[in-house]
Design a protein around this motif. Sequence first.
Motif, PDB file in Angstrom:
ATOM      1  N   GLY A  58       0.791  -1.043   0.020  1.00  0.00           N
ATOM      2  CA  GLY A  58       0.155  -0.013  -0.114  1.00  0.00           C
ATOM      3  C   GLY A  58       0.820   1.320   0.089  1.00  0.00           C
ATOM      4  N   GLU A  59       1.957   1.196   0.960  1.00  0.00           N
ATOM      5  CA  GLU A  59       2.752   2.512   0.880  1.00  0.00           C
ATOM      6  C   GLU A  59       3.628   2.712  -0.401  1.00  0.00           C
ATOM      7  N   SER A  60       3.934   1.662  -1.120  1.00  0.00           N
ATOM      8  CA  SER A  60       4.859   1.421  -2.214  1.00  0.00           C
ATOM      9  C   SER A  60       3.741   2.419  -3.229  1.00  0.00           C
ATOM     10  N   GLN A  88       9.884   8.553   4.389  1.00  0.00           N
ATOM     11  CA  GLN A  88       9.196   8.079   5.466  1.00  0.00           C
ATOM     12  C   GLN A  88       8.314   6.704   5.132  1.00  0.00           C
ATOM     13  N   GLU A  89       7.589   6.961   3.921  1.00  0.00           N
ATOM     14  CA  GLU A  89       6.923   5.798   3.554  1.00  0.00           C
ATOM     15  C   GLU A  89       7.550   4.538   3.318  1.00  0.00           C
ATOM     16  N   ALA A  90       8.910   4.730   2.903  1.00  0.00           N
ATOM     17  CA  ALA A  90       9.618   3.610   2.222  1.00  0.00           C
ATOM     18  C   ALA A  90      10.208   3.106   3.568  1.00  0.00           C
ATOM     19  N   MET A  91      10.430   3.778   4.671  1.00  0.00           N
ATOM     20  CA  MET A  91      10.915   3.004   5.814  1.00  0.00           C
ATOM     21  C   MET A  91       9.630   2.445   6.357  1.00  0.00           C
ATOM     22  N   HIS A  92       8.522   3.033   6.553  1.00  0.00           N
ATOM     23  CA  HIS A  92       7.354   2.275   6.933  1.00  0.00           C
ATOM     24  C   HIS A  92       7.187   0.928   6.252  1.00  0.00           C
ATOM     25  N   SER A  93       7.182   0.879   4.976  1.00  0.00           N
ATOM     26  CA  SER A  93       6.965  -0.425   4.215  1.00  0.00           C
ATOM     27  C   SER A  93       8.188  -1.399   4.777  1.00  0.00           C
ATOM     28  N   TRP A 171       5.532   5.202  16.169  1.00  0.00           N
ATOM     29  CA  TRP A 171       6.573   5.774  15.218  1.00  0.00           C
ATOM     30  C   TRP A 171       5.961   5.998  13.822  1.00  0.00           C
ATOM     31  N   HIS A 172       5.233   4.884  13.437  1.00  0.00           N
ATOM     32  CA  HIS A 172       4.330   5.337  12.202  1.00  0.00           C
ATOM     33  C   HIS A 172       3.412   6.081  12.468  1.00  0.00           C
ATOM     34  N   ALA A 173       2.562   6.093  13.485  1.00  0.00           N
ATOM     35  CA  ALA A 173       1.567   7.231  13.687  1.00  0.00           C
ATOM     36  C   ALA A 173       2.134   8.483  13.984  1.00  0.00           C
ATOM     37  N   GLU A 175       4.676   9.745  12.141  1.00  0.00           N
ATOM     38  CA  GLU A 175       5.257  10.232  11.040  1.00  0.00           C
ATOM     39  C   GLU A 175       4.083  10.188   9.934  1.00  0.00           C
ATOM     40  N   GLU A 176       2.926   9.551  10.220  1.00  0.00           N
ATOM     41  CA  GLU A 176       1.781   9.649   9.256  1.00  0.00           C
ATOM     42  C   GLU A 176       1.083  11.134   9.439  1.00  0.00           C
ATOM     43  N   ASN A 177       1.109  11.650  10.763  1.00  0.00           N
ATOM     44  CA  ASN A 177       0.600  12.918  10.897  1.00  0.00           C
ATOM     45  C   ASN A 177       1.640  14.057  10.566  1.00  0.00           C
ATOM     46  N   GLU A 178       2.957  13.943  10.475  1.00  0.00           N
ATOM     47  CA  GLU A 178       3.851  14.632   9.963  1.00  0.00           C
ATOM     48  C   GLU A 178       3.969  15.008   8.642  1.00  0.00           C
ATOM     49  N   HIS A 179       3.380  13.998   7.852  1.00  0.00           N
ATOM     50  CA  HIS A 179       3.419  13.995   6.564  1.00  0.00           C
ATOM     51  C   HIS A 179       1.751  14.127   5.782  1.00  0.00           C
ATOM     52  N   LYS A 180       0.886  14.219   6.722  1.00  0.00           N
ATOM     53  CA  LYS A 180      -0.422  14.221   6.178  1.00  0.00           C
ATOM     54  C   LYS A 180      -0.772  15.055   5.300  1.00  0.00           C
TER      55      LYS A 180
END
Length: 301
Positions: A58-60, A88-93, A171-173, A175-180
């Motif tokens: 999904g994040e890809s 950020q999304e690459a690291m989440h994946s 951590w994921h939560a 960063e999701e708000n940092e880049h929302k």
Amino acid sequence: MTATTASPLSSRQTAGARANIPPRRMNFDFTGGVRFGYAGDAYMTTFWGAFSALFPKGESFFVESVRHYRNRITDPLLKAQISGFIGQEAMHSKEHVALNAWFQSYGYPMDKLDRDIGYLLGFLQKTMPHKRQLAVTVCLEHYTAIIAEYCLKADHMHRMTDPHLLQIWLWHALEENEHKTVAFDVYEQVGGGYALRTFTMMSTTATLALIFLWFHARLLAHDGRLFSLRKNWPGIKHFWGRGGMIPSIVPQLLDFFKPGFHPSQHDTEALLEEWREKLFGSQGILKEQWQKPGIVSKPMP
Ligand SMILES: [Fe+2]
Ligand SMILES: [Fe+2]
């Protein structure tokens, strides 16, 4: 998804940090996590397993849909934010691949869920216009932002979760708000409009709900719990019942349909400051691991 190489990430880290969206390279270790790490309950734990199964592919998809328009963006700040978002999304994946492998070690069919979401998203990438793909990302980024905001505020959830599993979600939560705002701003800058955005939210919500329930059912089936309403009832009430996570996010979900909506209207600045300090501040529980990925961080106090 394979790990991102060092040099592209470091350029993204620099640009992302400038835009206050710093990609943080992590290396979570789940080996000490207990099997039913959420409230000791199979339904509740696999709820998060089904969620995690969506992330690597999904994040890809999110990244590719934004990257397609990157060269059209001229605003330097938004360009830097895109770099931070992609990093950020690459690291989440990458980290959710590791979490999914941990679930797989208990026999859950995470590889099959990953394969199936990959089929669906691959089909969408081949058949859906790029503007529509970006709209899907905007909608799903709205979901991740409001669920993440709820999770950061939900102390009761933190107390119910094994520390080894909790850290990746916090951590994921954060960063999701940092880049929302990033996908949303790209969408608007390339001419995305209200009708497509809201129509896509309705179709995306229906699709997401079906996939999520299907995935969760497959994980519950592995535990022999799929039709055990009595055993699953506490978890069903916890997430779907009155005061639970899903009903609680509905007002913020509906805000998306307001004509002048922008994600920044859900002000999370103070919340982000608080959690940056708790996770990465001088006494932050993930500080050492962030600076030297591979060090196993200390459990939550
Ligand atoms: Fe993410
Ligand atoms: Fe995101």
